[in-house]
Motif scaffolding. Sequence first.
Motif, PDB file in Angstrom:
ATOM      1  N   HIS A  88     -70.726  -0.450  53.589  1.00 38.30           N
ATOM      2  CA  HIS A  88     -70.056   0.765  53.148  1.00 38.30           C
ATOM      3  C   HIS A  88     -69.118   0.401  52.012  1.00 38.30           C
ATOM      4  CE1 HIS A  88     -71.644   3.022  56.525  1.00 38.30           C
ATOM      5  NE2 HIS A  88     -71.216   2.068  57.334  1.00 38.30           N
ATOM      6  N   GLY A  89     -69.128   1.208  50.952  1.00 40.63           N
ATOM      7  CA  GLY A  89     -68.342   0.872  49.778  1.00 40.63           C
ATOM      8  C   GLY A  89     -67.402   1.973  49.343  1.00 40.63           C
ATOM      9  N   VAL A  90     -67.014   1.909  48.084  1.00 44.08           N
ATOM     10  CA  VAL A  90     -66.103   2.860  47.470  1.00 44.08           C
ATOM     11  C   VAL A  90     -66.860   3.640  46.408  1.00 44.08           C
ATOM     12  CG1 VAL A  90     -64.010   3.111  46.083  1.00 44.08           C
ATOM     13  CG2 VAL A  90     -64.122   1.352  47.863  1.00 44.08           C
ATOM     14  N   TRP A  91     -66.751   4.963  46.460  1.00 43.82           N
ATOM     15  CA  TRP A  91     -67.331   5.791  45.414  1.00 43.82           C
ATOM     16  C   TRP A  91     -66.356   5.849  44.247  1.00 43.82           C
ATOM     17  CZ3 TRP A  91     -72.057   7.792  44.573  1.00 43.82           C
ATOM     18  CH2 TRP A  91     -72.967   7.708  45.637  1.00 43.82           C
ATOM     19  N   GLU A  92     -66.853   5.509  43.056  1.00 45.59           N
ATOM     20  CA  GLU A  92     -66.004   5.438  41.882  1.00 45.59           C
ATOM     21  C   GLU A  92     -66.525   6.338  40.766  1.00 45.59           C
ATOM     22  OE1 GLU A  92     -64.307   0.851  42.203  1.00 45.59           O
ATOM     23  OE2 GLU A  92     -65.796   1.371  40.659  1.00 45.59           O
ATOM     24  N   ALA A  93     -65.608   6.885  40.000  1.00 52.69           N
ATOM     25  CA  ALA A  93     -65.930   7.573  38.751  1.00 52.69           C
ATOM     26  C   ALA A  93     -65.217   6.815  37.643  1.00 52.69           C
ATOM     27  CB  ALA A  93     -65.475   9.027  38.783  1.00 52.69           C
ATOM     28  N   GLY A  94     -65.984   6.297  36.697  1.00 54.07           N
ATOM     29  CA  GLY A  94     -65.394   5.455  35.676  1.00 54.07           C
ATOM     30  C   GLY A  94     -65.757   5.873  34.267  1.00 54.07           C
ATOM     31  N   GLY A 228     -50.555   6.085  49.765  1.00 55.04           N
ATOM     32  CA  GLY A 228     -50.063   4.710  49.768  1.00 55.04           C
ATOM     33  C   GLY A 228     -51.016   3.701  49.182  1.00 55.04           C
ATOM     34  N   LYS A 229     -51.899   4.111  48.314  1.00 54.91           N
ATOM     35  CA  LYS A 229     -52.824   3.190  47.650  1.00 54.91           C
ATOM     36  C   LYS A 229     -53.100   3.727  46.253  1.00 54.91           C
ATOM     37  CE  LYS A 229     -57.235   3.452  48.542  1.00 54.91           C
ATOM     38  NZ  LYS A 229     -58.584   3.478  49.169  1.00 54.91           N
ATOM     39  N   PRO A 230     -53.516   2.872  45.312  1.00 56.77           N
ATOM     40  CA  PRO A 230     -53.803   3.358  43.956  1.00 56.77           C
ATOM     41  C   PRO A 230     -54.947   4.364  43.952  1.00 56.77           C
ATOM     42  CG  PRO A 230     -53.577   0.963  43.973  1.00 56.77           C
ATOM     43  CD  PRO A 230     -53.626   1.403  45.401  1.00 56.77           C
ATOM     44  N   LEU A 231     -54.861   5.327  43.052  1.00 56.81           N
ATOM     45  CA  LEU A 231     -55.973   6.258  42.828  1.00 56.81           C
ATOM     46  C   LEU A 231     -57.039   5.612  41.956  1.00 56.81           C
ATOM     47  CD1 LEU A 231     -53.994   9.537  41.995  1.00 56.81           C
ATOM     48  CD2 LEU A 231     -54.672   8.624  44.222  1.00 56.81           C
ATOM     49  N   GLY A 232     -56.666   4.586  41.236  1.00 57.12           N
ATOM     50  CA  GLY A 232     -57.607   3.891  40.376  1.00 57.12           C
ATOM     51  C   GLY A 232     -56.867   3.041  39.368  1.00 57.12           C
ATOM     52  N   GLY A 233     -57.600   2.490  38.442  1.00 62.09           N
ATOM     53  CA  GLY A 233     -56.992   1.662  37.412  1.00 62.09           C
ATOM     54  C   GLY A 233     -58.038   1.155  36.450  1.00 62.09           C
ATOM     55  N   GLY A 234     -57.583   0.406  35.472  1.00 64.11           N
ATOM     56  CA  GLY A 234     -58.509  -0.118  34.481  1.00 64.11           C
ATOM     57  C   GLY A 234     -57.806  -1.024  33.503  1.00 64.11           C
ATOM     58  N   GLY A 235     -58.462  -1.220  32.354  1.00 64.10           N
ATOM     59  CA  GLY A 235     -57.863  -2.090  31.358  1.00 64.10           C
ATOM     60  C   GLY A 235     -58.800  -2.421  30.228  1.00 64.10           C
ATOM     61  N   GLU A 236     -58.341  -3.378  29.447  1.00 67.78           N
ATOM     62  CA  GLU A 236     -59.009  -3.792  28.219  1.00 67.78           C
ATOM     63  C   GLU A 236     -59.861  -5.034  28.497  1.00 67.78           C
ATOM     64  OE1 GLU A 236     -57.496  -5.344  23.798  1.00 67.78           O
ATOM     65  OE2 GLU A 236     -56.064  -4.757  25.348  1.00 67.78           O
ATOM     66  N   TYR A 237     -61.050  -5.097  27.882  1.00 68.40           N
ATOM     67  CA  TYR A 237     -61.938  -6.238  28.070  1.00 68.40           C
ATOM     68  C   TYR A 237     -62.818  -6.388  26.830  1.00 68.40           C
ATOM     69  CZ  TYR A 237     -65.166  -2.480  29.436  1.00 68.40           C
ATOM     70  OH  TYR A 237     -65.926  -1.341  29.453  1.00 68.40           O
ATOM     71  N   LEU A 238     -63.670  -7.377  26.812  1.00 69.27           N
ATOM     72  CA  LEU A 238     -64.569  -7.616  25.687  1.00 69.27           C
ATOM     73  C   LEU A 238     -66.008  -7.405  26.107  1.00 69.27           C
ATOM     74  CD1 LEU A 238     -63.060 -10.855  24.083  1.00 69.27           C
ATOM     75  CD2 LEU A 238     -63.037  -8.551  23.098  1.00 69.27           C
ATOM     76  N   VAL A 239     -66.773  -6.750  25.238  1.00 68.06           N
ATOM     77  CA  VAL A 239     -68.230  -6.660  25.387  1.00 68.06           C
ATOM     78  C   VAL A 239     -68.809  -7.363  24.167  1.00 68.06           C
ATOM     79  CG1 VAL A 239     -70.228  -5.154  25.564  1.00 68.06           C
ATOM     80  CG2 VAL A 239     -68.061  -4.470  26.607  1.00 68.06           C
ATOM     81  N   GLY A 246     -61.488   0.736  29.731  1.00 66.13           N
ATOM     82  CA  GLY A 246     -62.019   1.729  30.663  1.00 66.13           C
ATOM     83  C   GLY A 246     -61.176   1.834  31.915  1.00 66.13           C
ATOM     84  N   PHE A 247     -61.600   2.734  32.794  1.00 74.44           N
ATOM     85  CA  PHE A 247     -60.926   2.884  34.093  1.00 74.44           C
ATOM     86  C   PHE A 247     -61.937   3.339  35.122  1.00 74.44           C
ATOM     87  CE2 PHE A 247     -60.433   7.197  32.294  1.00 74.44           C
ATOM     88  CZ  PHE A 247     -60.914   7.985  33.343  1.00 74.44           C
ATOM     89  N   ALA A 248     -61.577   3.149  36.376  1.00 75.01           N
ATOM     90  CA  ALA A 248     -62.366   3.670  37.495  1.00 75.01           C
ATOM     91  C   ALA A 248     -61.432   4.350  38.471  1.00 75.01           C
ATOM     92  CB  ALA A 248     -63.133   2.551  38.194  1.00 75.01           C
ATOM     93  N   LEU A 249     -61.806   5.534  38.921  1.00 71.16           N
ATOM     94  CA  LEU A 249     -61.057   6.272  39.927  1.00 71.16           C
ATOM     95  C   LEU A 249     -61.747   6.150  41.281  1.00 71.16           C
ATOM     96  CD1 LEU A 249     -60.244   9.505  37.895  1.00 71.16           C
ATOM     97  CD2 LEU A 249     -58.562   7.880  38.788  1.00 71.16           C
ATOM     98  N   ASP A 250     -60.969   5.971  42.317  1.00 70.17           N
ATOM     99  CA  ASP A 250     -61.455   5.894  43.686  1.00 70.17           C
ATOM    100  C   ASP A 250     -61.616   7.324  44.213  1.00 70.17           C
ATOM    101  OD1 ASP A 250     -61.741   5.723  46.446  1.00 70.17           O
ATOM    102  OD2 ASP A 250     -60.247   4.145  46.693  1.00 70.17           O
TER     103      ASP A 250
END
Length: 293
Positions: A88-94, A228-239, A246-250
């Motif tokens: 079982h996992g986490v549904w994300e919108a990113g 009591g937990k983050p709704l989501g998060g993200g950041g900068e990266y290289l492709v 980008g970001f992902a919401l839980d």
Amino acid sequence: MRYTLRDYLRLAEIGNRLRGVFDLWNYREIVFPAVEEYSESIRKGTKFAHNNEFYVICPDATSRIIRDFNNGEARIYYISEVLDGEIHGVWEAGVELIGGREPDMYVEVPSVLITALESLGIEDFYIDVGSVKVWEEATRGIEPFREEVRRALLTRNFGIIESLPISAGRKRALWRLFNFRGKRSGVEKLDAIAELLGDERVFLDFGTVRPLPYYTDVIFEVYSPRLGKPLGGGGEYLVGNKKAIGFALDLGALLKLYRGRERKRQVLTGEPGEVYRRARELVKMGIPVEVRP
């Protein structure tokens, strides 16, 4: 997390609302296969073997993009389940912006995040923006202890840093960073982001960290005082050689805050042939309908 059928209906409703916002920002949806061939660069997912080969089920979306994307610039989004060694996992919108310009990209993606939450009727949130490079600079000269510093940040336990065999002056400097949260930081890049966003819910917070290793500098997390937990998060990266952010919401976290919003629709009644003909005309014009024969 286990969901009921009603939960899945509400998750789909949340996902559809987010799709509408992402589309308005000119992002295109990407879909991923549930199963990927295993590689060291792919993060998360649940590993399994088949015909003497290793695969992962529902891994992290951003690491897939970093590995596979080779098509210049893009604005993309996804809604998918992410597993992490379990069934079982986490549904994300990113959302991912690849190949953006500075400083626009650092303002656009948090702006998408803000409007996405507001579209769900979630207004009481705040976004903490931090920096990987600030901590790289702060730990210059004590590189062997960087992992302990990172662990202290992830667990919010300064005692780990306090126990390190480093000078008292260095510990005081790390303590100041560890606890800094405000509107201006003295770091030009971060101060510009906060100023350009111009939203009172955005803070600069050097205690903000992200657990995944591909972030290169700007990182952020979004919280609500109602949860009591983050709704989501993200950041900068290289492709490749392109900067991305980008970001992902839980969606499970959003489900606990989302109260639902009725969408106004035109109710049609009457003889089936006529009422469904009229319904088709309205739907072509983008007008929601509900047929009650």
